[in-house]
Motif scaffolding. Sequence first.
Motif, PDB file in Angstrom:
ATOM      1  N   GLN A 255       0.827  -1.215   0.000  1.00 61.68           N
ATOM      2  CA  GLN A 255       0.000   0.000   0.000  1.00 61.68           C
ATOM      3  C   GLN A 255       0.862   1.266   0.000  1.00 61.68           C
ATOM      4  O   GLN A 255       0.463   2.300  -0.527  1.00 61.68           O
ATOM      5  N   ASP A 259       0.763   1.108  -4.184  1.00 65.91           N
ATOM      6  CA  ASP A 259      -0.506   1.845  -4.284  1.00 65.91           C
ATOM      7  C   ASP A 259      -0.344   3.317  -3.896  1.00 65.91           C
ATOM      8  O   ASP A 259      -1.163   4.142  -4.263  1.00 65.91           O
ATOM      9  N   LYS A 260       0.658   3.607  -3.134  1.00 66.78           N
ATOM     10  CA  LYS A 260       0.886   4.969  -2.607  1.00 66.78           C
ATOM     11  C   LYS A 260      -0.365   5.500  -1.902  1.00 66.78           C
ATOM     12  O   LYS A 260      -0.738   6.668  -2.033  1.00 66.78           O
ATOM     13  N   SER A 261      -1.021   4.613  -1.171  1.00 67.21           N
ATOM     14  CA  SER A 261      -2.278   5.009  -0.537  1.00 67.21           C
ATOM     15  C   SER A 261      -2.082   5.498   0.896  1.00 67.21           C
ATOM     16  O   SER A 261      -3.013   5.988   1.522  1.00 67.21           O
ATOM     17  N   TYR A 262      -0.896   5.346   1.461  1.00 64.39           N
ATOM     18  CA  TYR A 262      -0.636   5.861   2.819  1.00 64.39           C
ATOM     19  C   TYR A 262       0.867   5.951   2.993  1.00 64.39           C
ATOM     20  O   TYR A 262       1.634   5.463   2.160  1.00 64.39           O
ATOM     21  N   TYR A 269      -1.569   1.343   7.636  1.00 64.44           N
ATOM     22  CA  TYR A 269      -2.168   0.889   6.377  1.00 64.44           C
ATOM     23  C   TYR A 269      -3.580   0.392   6.614  1.00 64.44           C
ATOM     24  O   TYR A 269      -3.985   0.135   7.756  1.00 64.44           O
TER      25      TYR A 269
END
Length: 271
Positions: A255, A259-262, A269
């Motif tokens: 992630q 995904d670079k989501s956090y 995460y």
Amino acid sequence: MTDDPNVATYKIEDGIAWVSFNRPDKRNCMSPNLNRRMGEILDELEYRTDFGVLVLKGEGTAWSAGMDLKEYFRETEAKGIGATRQAQREAYGWWRRLRWYNKPTIAMVNGWCFGGGYGPLYSCDLAIAADEAQFALSEINWGILPGGGATKVVVDLMPLRDAMYHAMTGELIDGKKASEWRLVNESVPLAGLEARVRELAEVLLKKNPVALKATKDAVRRVKEMTYDNAEDYLIRAQEASNSFDNEGRKEGIKQFIDDKSYKPGLGAYEL
Ligand code: ACO
């Protein structure tokens, strides 16, 4: 002596198990019956999947007024050494269970906290007190040393001068002073205590539970190790947790990197 099972109770709500000392008329002092019941509750709850954080609180004006001087000391001692040792095993047993519990634990210290109460207080990973709570190692006031682990608790948590003063004088300190002396993480006004504990529990509920268990154990274990032993233990502990939770940390890396989501430096995460 009563065998009332309601001397300790629990309810599960929104992922939190609220476990209560429930002898408010006796200021939640710990009788053999209460200690047995706490042991049973911890057994019942430990591996349930409908909660992720355990909060230990007190009903009424006390968190716990320590050991029950009548039922735990006087009446048990009158039955002889076997009964005394059994009562000790039951008390120390649930505190030990709690120290190494499979879930993170928070002491929510709403009121009086005396002597033997320092056992379960120390067993909880984190502790938030009301500013108005009152703490004392009152053993010296009735003529014994702070036993049952209590001396060890203050020496582990407090600066030595404060621990010595606390143990020798038996004076009360409030939640703010308990926080200053590092007996608890922080104190807040009683009116905001439950909200603050809920907020902290929410933070923990968002973390990987396998990593939380490994972390809390590691903090307690490495405290008494040399640096090199700790380094070695931590490598092994991490590798052991990988075998329980191969996917969690891979997901955490994915992630962030893919995904670079956090960002792990700024939060957890998505579980
Ligand atoms: N053991 C046995 N009974 C207790 C204990 C205790 N630790 N604490 C409170 N109780 C009982 C009282 O005897 C009283 O019983 P009763 O209603 O049958 O008379 C009842 O709980 C309520 O207590 P009060 O003293 O009336 O409550 P109050 O709110 O005025 O005071 C306080 C609260 C300050 C906590 C007081 O009860 C007290 O000093 N308790 C003892 C604290 C203590 O020193 N504990 C032992 C520590 S050392 C150890 O744990 C090894």
